[in-house]
Design a protein around this motif. Structure first.
Motif, mmCIF file in Angstrom:
data_model
loop_
_atom_site.group_PDB
_atom_site.id
_atom_site.type_symbol
_atom_site.label_atom_id
_atom_site.label_comp_id
_atom_site.label_asym_id
_atom_site.label_seq_id
_atom_site.Cartn_x
_atom_site.Cartn_y
_atom_site.Cartn_z
ATOM 1 N N ALA A 17 0.705 -1.342 0.027
ATOM 2 C CA ALA A 17 0.205 -0.065 -0.164
ATOM 3 C C ALA A 17 0.815 1.246 0.005
ATOM 4 O O ALA A 17 0.495 2.308 -0.743
ATOM 5 N N PHE A 18 1.853 1.360 0.835
ATOM 6 C CA PHE A 18 2.777 2.396 0.722
ATOM 7 C C PHE A 18 3.461 2.618 -0.662
ATOM 8 O O PHE A 18 3.601 3.913 -1.128
ATOM 9 N N ILE A 19 3.929 1.382 -0.996
ATOM 10 C CA ILE A 19 4.520 1.663 -2.337
ATOM 11 C C ILE A 19 3.709 2.183 -3.513
ATOM 12 O O ILE A 19 4.163 3.209 -4.117
ATOM 13 N N LEU A 20 2.480 1.822 -3.371
ATOM 14 C CA LEU A 20 1.431 2.359 -4.428
ATOM 15 C C LEU A 20 1.297 3.781 -4.177
ATOM 16 O O LEU A 20 0.926 4.803 -5.261
ATOM 17 N N SER B 240 -7.955 3.103 -8.706
ATOM 18 C CA SER B 240 -8.392 1.838 -8.949
ATOM 19 C C SER B 240 -7.161 0.712 -8.989
ATOM 20 O O SER B 240 -7.540 -0.616 -8.805
ATOM 21 N N THR B 241 -5.955 1.154 -9.144
ATOM 22 C CA THR B 241 -4.886 0.191 -8.873
ATOM 23 C C THR B 241 -4.582 -0.283 -7.760
ATOM 24 O O THR B 241 -4.424 -1.400 -7.262
ATOM 25 N N ARG B 242 -4.741 0.726 -6.480
ATOM 26 C CA ARG B 242 -4.763 0.800 -5.079
ATOM 27 C C ARG B 242 -5.739 -0.149 -4.645
ATOM 28 O O ARG B 242 -5.396 -0.781 -3.444
ATOM 29 N N CYS B 243 -6.803 -0.581 -5.491
ATOM 30 C CA CYS B 243 -7.921 -1.490 -4.866
ATOM 31 C C CYS B 243 -7.531 -2.775 -4.770
ATOM 32 O O CYS B 243 -7.925 -3.553 -3.876
ATOM 33 N N TRP B 244 -6.464 -3.181 -5.461
ATOM 34 C CA TRP B 244 -5.915 -4.605 -5.099
ATOM 35 C C TRP B 244 -5.581 -4.924 -3.837
ATOM 36 O O TRP B 244 -5.200 -6.152 -3.578
ATOM 37 N N ILE B 245 -5.186 -3.943 -3.167
ATOM 38 C CA ILE B 245 -4.695 -4.180 -1.749
ATOM 39 C C ILE B 245 -5.724 -4.528 -0.719
ATOM 40 O O ILE B 245 -5.443 -5.243 0.272
ATOM 41 N N ILE B 246 -7.040 -4.585 -1.373
ATOM 42 C CA ILE B 246 -7.960 -5.353 -0.572
ATOM 43 C C ILE B 246 -7.948 -6.930 -0.333
ATOM 44 O O ILE B 246 -8.001 -7.276 0.881
ATOM 45 N N LEU B 247 -7.176 -7.289 -1.272
ATOM 46 C CA LEU B 247 -6.788 -8.970 -1.141
ATOM 47 C C LEU B 247 -5.911 -9.287 0.004
ATOM 48 O O LEU B 247 -6.372 -9.967 0.839
ATOM 49 N N PRO B 248 -5.064 -8.843 0.015
ATOM 50 C CA PRO B 248 -4.021 -9.079 1.082
ATOM 51 C C PRO B 248 -4.476 -8.532 2.487
ATOM 52 O O PRO B 248 -4.119 -9.218 3.674
ATOM 53 N N PHE B 249 -5.034 -7.394 2.457
ATOM 54 C CA PHE B 249 -5.660 -7.043 3.816
ATOM 55 C C PHE B 249 -6.711 -7.840 4.388
ATOM 56 O O PHE B 249 -6.849 -8.211 5.587
#
Length: 361
Positions: free
Chosen positions: A268-271, A279-288
């Motif tokens: 998340a911090f990298i993004l 929209s790209t940062r929404c992928w962090i939903i999976l690991p969280f």
């Protein structure tokens, strides 16, 4: 009018007590098999439970001996048949609980009979195999036989042929085995009991009386029952009645959850610092989501998805169906609460890292 298919003891709107578990009046995940696994793997004091079970087996052996002796006497004196029903009822319903439990009057009568001269060496079943047989006596059944769907009490030592009848020597050998295995200092599986109780039991077995009746273990059995009820049973109810995971599984989930959470925060911090789109940062939903789910299951000792499907973990990755109605209802309620809190925290954390303004470094 509808009738419940469940036996009366399973219609209780509460958790069972320890005596109900030991009497096999409960089903998974609060059955005797589960309690044995808990005492062995988590409490590390399975010797106390084995002592309780072996004393119960000794009581069953005494019942079998007196019942068959009673029958042999009736066969020799048919005029006594009119009293056989009442005597058989007393023998079949001797209590197995702590000495203060209701119903142990028959247990006291059984012990009194075995202590009397009438029940000692003067009478033995005529069809006994005699002294040529080894002094094998019924031990506790295999633990796999404890894992039953319905609470049934077996009668150890019984067989259909009736040839291998217990003798008075078998009762004494059984009592001595319990003494030498669990009670004497330095014994193979020594349990800690007050010295006064130990001396009473040792004197009763090895002294002039040479007792083998089940009542001689009453004080030790009561002490072990109270120790398990005080020290082990509350943790068992919390582990199996309020959760459905074993400690090994919880530790694995905690490790996976922390690693996933660290990876999710780092990503998340990298993004954010690369100023990627939301929209790209929404992928962090999976690991969280993975991280928080495993952390929540560790904290609650409960996997809500597995609980709602109706399963509980006996040992690592070994799941069995939940059959206790009150436990199923309790776990479903806790699962719903946990899922609601998990979704709320997961949404808050994901929104924080998705909607925070990006800044390229």
């Amino acid at each position: 009018m509808s009738h419940s298919p469940l036996p009366p003891e399973l219609n209780r709107n509460r958790f069972p007590n320890l005596f109900e578990v030991l009497s096999r009046k409960t089903v998974a995940p609060l059955d005797l098999f589960s309690f044995y696994i808990y005492m062995r793997d988590q409490q590390r004091s399975v010797d106390y439970l084995d002592f309780w079970l072996d004393v119960s087996q000794h009581l069953q052996l005494c019942r079998l001996y007196v019942r068959r002796l009673h029958r042999s006497v009736i066969e020799d004196t048919p005029e006594m048949e009119k009293n056989s029903k009442r005597s058989s009822y007393i023998l079949d319903n001797a209590g197995e609980g702590p000495s203060g439990e209701k119903g142990n009057v028959s247990d006291q009568r059984l012990s009194a009979f075995l202590r009397s001269d009438h029940g000692s060496r003067q009478h033995s079943p005529q069809n006994s195999q005699g002294s040529n047989q080894s002094r094998d006596f019924p031990g506790r059944p295999s633990l796999m036989t404890l894992h039953t769907d319905s609470p049934q009490d077996s009668s150890p030592g019984q067989n259909s042929s009736g040839d291998n009848q217990p003798r008075r020597e078998d009762l004494r050998a059984s009592a001595e085995k319990i003494l030498y295995t669990y009670l004497l200092p330095g014994s193979e599986r020594e349990i800690i009991i007050p010295q006064s109780i130990l001396h009473e039991v040792q004197e009763a077995i090895e002294g002039t009386d040479q007792r083998s009746d089940p009542e001689l273990f009453d004080a030790a059995k009561d002490y072990v029952f109270q120790a398990m009820e005080r020290d082990a049973f509350p943790g068992f109810l919390q582990s199996k009645g309020l959760g459905n995971l074993v400690p090994q599984s919880m530790m694995i989930r905690l490790i996976i959850g922390l690693i996933s959470f660290f990876g999710a925060v780092w990503t998340a911090f990298i993004l954010i610092f690369l100023n990627k789109s939301r929209s790209t940062r929404c992928w962090i939903i999976l690991p969280f989501t993975v991280a928080l789910y495993f952390i929540f299951t560790h904290q609650y000792m409960l996997d809500p998805i597995i609980a709602m499907v109706g399963y509980s973990e006996y040992t690592l990755f070994d799941f069995n169906r939940i059959r206790e109605p009150f436990v199923r209802k309790t776990l479903n309620a806790r699962s719903a609460t946990m899922l609601g809190l998990f979704i709320l925290v997961d949404a808050a954390v994901c929104c924080l890292f998705i909607f925070v303004p990006g800044k390229r470094l």
